[in-house]
Design an enzyme around this catalytic site. Structure first.
Site, PDB file in Angstrom:
ATOM      1  N   GLY A  10       0.659  -1.237  -0.056  1.00 38.70           N
ATOM      2  CA  GLY A  10       0.068   0.085  -0.062  1.00 38.70           C
ATOM      3  C   GLY A  10       0.870   1.318  -0.043  1.00 38.70           C
ATOM      4  N   ARG A  52      -5.798  -8.163  -8.774  1.00 38.64           N
ATOM      5  CA  ARG A  52      -6.771  -8.844  -9.655  1.00 38.64           C
ATOM      6  C   ARG A  52      -7.167  -8.324 -10.895  1.00 38.64           C
ATOM      7  NH1 ARG A  52      -7.995 -13.398  -7.530  1.00 38.64           N
ATOM      8  NH2 ARG A  52     -10.122 -13.274  -8.189  1.00 38.64           N
ATOM      9  N   HIS A  91       1.591   1.288 -12.828  1.00 36.08           N
ATOM     10  CA  HIS A  91       2.391   0.012 -13.195  1.00 36.08           C
ATOM     11  C   HIS A  91       3.917   0.186 -13.389  1.00 36.08           C
ATOM     12  CE1 HIS A  91       3.084  -3.982 -15.304  1.00 36.08           C
ATOM     13  NE2 HIS A  91       4.058  -3.190 -16.036  1.00 36.08           N
ATOM     14  N   ASP A 101      -8.532  -0.391 -19.233  1.00 35.75           N
ATOM     15  CA  ASP A 101      -9.594  -0.733 -20.319  1.00 35.75           C
ATOM     16  C   ASP A 101      -9.487  -2.216 -20.047  1.00 35.75           C
ATOM     17  OD1 ASP A 101      -7.474  -1.653 -21.786  1.00 35.75           O
ATOM     18  OD2 ASP A 101      -7.782  -0.112 -23.154  1.00 35.75           O
TER      19      ASP A 101
HETATM   20  C1  GRF Z   1       3.922  -1.088  -7.303  1.00 36.07           C
HETATM   21  O1  GRF Z   1       5.278  -1.350  -7.900  1.00 36.07           O
HETATM   22  C2  GRF Z   1       2.873  -0.864  -8.591  1.00 36.07           C
HETATM   23  O2  GRF Z   1       3.366  -0.149  -9.594  1.00 36.07           O
HETATM   24  C3  GRF Z   1       2.494  -2.152  -8.873  1.00 36.07           C
HETATM   25  O3  GRF Z   1       2.491  -2.971  -7.476  1.00 36.07           O
HETATM   26  C4  GRF Z   1       3.200  -2.327  -6.752  1.00 36.07           C
HETATM   27  C5  GRF Z   1       2.446  -1.894  -5.436  1.00 36.07           C
HETATM   28  O4  GRF Z   1       3.245  -1.453  -4.360  1.00 36.07           O
HETATM   29  N1  GRF Z   1       1.242  -2.483  -9.605  1.00 36.07           N
HETATM   30  P1  GRF Z   1       2.385  -0.883  -3.184  1.00 36.07           P
HETATM   31  O5  GRF Z   1       1.259  -1.926  -2.681  1.00 36.07           O
HETATM   32  O6  GRF Z   1       1.873   0.526  -3.706  1.00 36.07           O
HETATM   33  O7  GRF Z   1       3.550  -0.388  -2.298  1.00 36.07           O
END
Ligand code: GRF
Length: 204
Positions: free
Chosen positions: A14, A93, A111, A143
């Site tokens: 998080g 998910r 991402h 999307d």
């Molecule tokens: C991050 O690297 C995000 O880009 C990816 O999952 C990771 C989550 O990290 N989708 P966090 O839970 O926000 O610390």
């Protein structure tokens, strides 16, 4: 004027969620984080959200027979909280078409690569194995295709000699927190317009 709200979906640590919540608390995002939902009841991020005064919910995907039933429960909770924007922040998910149609152009994901390079999982290792010299992060609208929606913000990070997946991920994460905050700030300044796959950002 009625208060604008957003919801955040997490599955784990998080840290991006915390970045968004704290930016909103500082007034950098013109909306309130109304609810943080995790599909994993033990996600550490739930306590971090609650500690910052945000309502939290655990909706365990294992309690539902299908992806769509789980998504219906999550969408109902988001709607009950009156959220206008849904931020996926390490939410592990895939969303069903039902979910995506419930919030058209109003779901955002982060991402840890420069999309369209390296979608999916093990992203930093994919980047290292490919030998890229620059990676980074992408905030995009969601999307129906994985990691493929219109791009809102990207930030770059150099790949250094001797990097492993963890060291690269840690440097990218710092930029993720900035990029995600910027994208949500722009959304609530009503400066984003989606034209096909291109997101236009209105200048101030
Ligand atoms: C991050 O690297 C995000 O880009 C990816 O999952 C990771 C989550 O990290 N989708 P966090 O839970 O926000 O610390």
């Amino acid at each position: 004027m009625s208060e604008r709200r957003f919801g955040i979906l997490i599955s784990g640590r998080g840290s991006n969620m915390v970045a968004l919540v704290e930016a909103a608390l500082r007034g950098e995002i013109a909306a309130r984080p109304a609810v943080v939902i995790s599909n994993r009841p033990k996600a550490p991020g739930l306590e971090l959200a609650a500690g910052r005064g945000v309502e939290t919910l655990a909706i365990n995907h294992r309690d539902y027979e299908s992806r769509e039933q789980f998504d219906r429960a999550v969408v109902a909770a988001l709607e009950e909280h009156g959220v206008e924007l849904v931020c996926l922040a390490g939410f592990m998910r895939l969303l069903s078409p039902f979910f995506i149609r419930a919030f058209p152009d109003r779901i955002i994901n982060i991402h840890p690569s420069l999309l369209p390079a390296f979608p999916g999982l093990d992203v930093q290792q994919q980047a290292l194995d490919h030998g890229v010299k620059v990676s980074g992060c992408t905030v995009h609208f969601v999307d129906e295709d994985l990691d493929a929606g219109p791009i809102i913000v990207q930030r770059t990070v150099p790949v250094l000699e001797g990097d492993d997946a963890d060291s690269l991920a840690a440097r990218i994460l710092v930029e993720e927190h900035q990029a995600y905050t910027e994208a949500v700030r722009l959304f609530f300044e009503d400066r984003l317009t989606v034209e096909g796959r291109v997101v236009r950002i209105r200048q101030e």
